[in-house]
Design an enzyme around this catalytic site. Sequence first.
Site, PDB file in Angstrom:
ATOM      1  N   ARG A  46       0.844  -1.192   0.000  1.00  0.00           N
ATOM      2  CA  ARG A  46       0.000   0.000   0.000  1.00  0.00           C
ATOM      3  C   ARG A  46       0.883   1.247   0.000  1.00  0.00           C
ATOM      4  O   ARG A  46       0.593   2.243  -0.636  1.00  0.00           O
ATOM      5  CB  ARG A  46      -0.956  -0.001   1.211  1.00  0.00           C
ATOM      6  CG  ARG A  46      -1.812   1.230   1.245  1.00  0.00           C
ATOM      7  CD  ARG A  46      -3.016   1.220   2.198  1.00  0.00           C
ATOM      8  NE  ARG A  46      -3.034   0.199   3.202  1.00  0.00           N
ATOM      9  CZ  ARG A  46      -2.329   0.229   4.346  1.00  0.00           C
ATOM     10  NH1 ARG A  46      -1.530   1.252   4.616  1.00  0.00           N
ATOM     11  NH2 ARG A  46      -2.414  -0.763   5.203  1.00  0.00           N
ATOM     12  N   TYR A  98     -16.415  17.984 -14.155  1.00  0.00           N
ATOM     13  CA  TYR A  98     -16.770  16.572 -14.253  1.00  0.00           C
ATOM     14  C   TYR A  98     -17.803  16.257 -13.164  1.00  0.00           C
ATOM     15  O   TYR A  98     -17.632  16.629 -12.004  1.00  0.00           O
ATOM     16  CB  TYR A  98     -15.504  15.733 -14.070  1.00  0.00           C
ATOM     17  CG  TYR A  98     -15.769  14.253 -14.079  1.00  0.00           C
ATOM     18  CD1 TYR A  98     -16.138  13.606 -15.241  1.00  0.00           C
ATOM     19  CD2 TYR A  98     -15.670  13.514 -12.909  1.00  0.00           C
ATOM     20  CE1 TYR A  98     -16.406  12.251 -15.249  1.00  0.00           C
ATOM     21  CE2 TYR A  98     -15.924  12.149 -12.903  1.00  0.00           C
ATOM     22  CZ  TYR A  98     -16.296  11.529 -14.077  1.00  0.00           C
ATOM     23  OH  TYR A  98     -16.560  10.186 -14.080  1.00  0.00           O
ATOM     24  N   ASP A 170      -7.625  19.800 -13.502  1.00  0.00           N
ATOM     25  CA  ASP A 170      -7.937  18.454 -13.997  1.00  0.00           C
ATOM     26  C   ASP A 170      -7.547  18.452 -15.474  1.00  0.00           C
ATOM     27  O   ASP A 170      -8.200  19.072 -16.316  1.00  0.00           O
ATOM     28  CB  ASP A 170      -9.436  18.171 -13.807  1.00  0.00           C
ATOM     29  CG  ASP A 170      -9.830  16.763 -14.254  1.00  0.00           C
ATOM     30  OD1 ASP A 170      -9.142  16.206 -15.137  1.00  0.00           O
ATOM     31  OD2 ASP A 170     -10.841  16.247 -13.754  1.00  0.00           O
ATOM     32  N   LYS A 195      -8.555   7.552 -18.874  1.00  0.00           N
ATOM     33  CA  LYS A 195      -8.883   8.125 -20.180  1.00  0.00           C
ATOM     34  C   LYS A 195      -7.652   8.104 -21.092  1.00  0.00           C
ATOM     35  O   LYS A 195      -7.161   7.036 -21.403  1.00  0.00           O
ATOM     36  CB  LYS A 195      -9.457   9.531 -19.965  1.00  0.00           C
ATOM     37  CG  LYS A 195     -10.501   9.612 -18.825  1.00  0.00           C
ATOM     38  CD  LYS A 195     -11.763   8.812 -19.091  1.00  0.00           C
ATOM     39  CE  LYS A 195     -12.660   8.694 -17.849  1.00  0.00           C
ATOM     40  NZ  LYS A 195     -13.006   9.931 -17.181  1.00  0.00           N
TER      41      LYS A 195
HETATM   42  C1  LIG Z   1     -13.388  10.296 -15.849  1.00  0.00           C
HETATM   43  C2  LIG Z   1     -13.004  11.611 -15.292  1.00  0.00           C
HETATM   44  C3  LIG Z   1     -12.726  11.780 -13.923  1.00  0.00           C
HETATM   45  C4  LIG Z   1     -12.877  10.652 -12.924  1.00  0.00           C
HETATM   46  O1  LIG Z   1     -11.952   9.647 -13.142  1.00  0.00           O
HETATM   47  P1  LIG Z   1     -12.223   8.080 -12.820  1.00  0.00           P
HETATM   48  O2  LIG Z   1     -10.949   7.455 -13.259  1.00  0.00           O
HETATM   49  O3  LIG Z   1     -13.422   7.666 -13.615  1.00  0.00           O
HETATM   50  O4  LIG Z   1     -12.468   7.992 -11.361  1.00  0.00           O
HETATM   51  C5  LIG Z   1     -12.321  13.022 -13.491  1.00  0.00           C
HETATM   52  N1  LIG Z   1     -12.226  14.066 -14.339  1.00  0.00           N
HETATM   53  C6  LIG Z   1     -12.501  13.953 -15.642  1.00  0.00           C
HETATM   54  C7  LIG Z   1     -12.364  15.146 -16.528  1.00  0.00           C
HETATM   55  C8  LIG Z   1     -12.888  12.728 -16.169  1.00  0.00           C
HETATM   56  O5  LIG Z   1     -13.177  12.624 -17.476  1.00  0.00           O
END
Ligand SMILES: *Cc1c(COP(=O)(O)O)cnc(C)c1O
Length: 377
Positions: A46, A98, A170, A195
Amino acid sequence: MRFETRAIHAGQDPEPQFGAVNVPIYQTSTYAQPEVGRPKRYDYARGGNPTREAFQTALASLEGGARCLAFASGLAAEATLLLTLAPGDHVLLGNDVYGGTYRLLSRVLAGWGLAFDVVDMTDPQAVASAARDETRVIWVETPTNPLLKVIDVAAVAEIAHAGGARCVVDNTFATPYLQRPLELGADVVVHSVTKYLGGHSDLVGGAIVTSDEELAERLAFLQNAVGAVPGPMDCYLALRGLKTLAVRMEAHCRGARAIVELLRGHPRVTRVHYPGLPGHPGFEVAVRQMRDFGGMVSFEMGSKEEAVRVAQRTRLFFLAESLGGVESLIELPAPMTHASVTGSALEVPETLVRLSVGIEHPEDLVGDLAAALDSGN
Ligand SMILES: *Cc1c(COP(=O)(O)O)cnc(C)c1O
């Protein structure tokens, strides 16, 4: 070294024992210790894992940050980052962040005394007026989802710093290949590795990058204390994804340009949202802060029925949530991805269709979408 080279070499020296050119998947939960109380590099997984560490080193390098911490998902990264705040602190968010970020603040952390407000981040004046004495974080997402608005990171970072807050970006949609928020003045970058960074729709992961050592130490403590860590296999896949990030992003952008051309000239499409269009309200800022405009495109049809029809009639574009993989995806934000975040400040038109343009040949993608747009006369 340049970006493409660091993507393949940063944190990725050949493995010393046999010379394996890929970082091994250290599938272990614990590490044998030579003496009581004197572990080698790691004691328990961890707290640390060599495969995870290689991915963290590579992503830190690509974002131009000193430290990176990897998490089990993008939201795990966000939740851990927000745990550095305390009750009474205030977070300022864009009005179209998001949905999961909004839900985390409105339905989880608000109950623990973390205050927040949403604001139109495209307007720096509005951001400055909405900031309070207690504001500790201004949370930027750019380009936004699904309307692909562009936020001026340098301008918002300046406002944050003037009030003693941190600017968090982000960077999931743009990736460090197209946009590097730390170089623009932001303090922290968060990612959904799920992504574009992973890039193949085969893992869920998250990451935080920062050059603020004190914050990084606190985050490393929280990463271990809260425990939302990624497994070694996912770190391996994420690292493999990073190696091809540059070439994939070039292909995503190329495909998106071709799709935008089709959409702009199509009689059934009433509006196209893409930061690379000179008429887009964020075009100038995008030109300034991004290398190219990315693989996400959204557009509006004349009616909800037409939008549904298009989304159900493509063959190469799969009807699915998520984004950033090599395969093209199509979805309707209003009934699909945005339905789960009731109360979110932004109204998404029911006629809106969102595309994640993959890296298939642009002509095949254009043909597929054109056929879906032209069907059902
Ligand atoms: C998908 C996404 C998230 C969240 O990420 P997860 O890996 O699904 O927890 C946060 N910000 C954006 C812009 C996203 O597209």
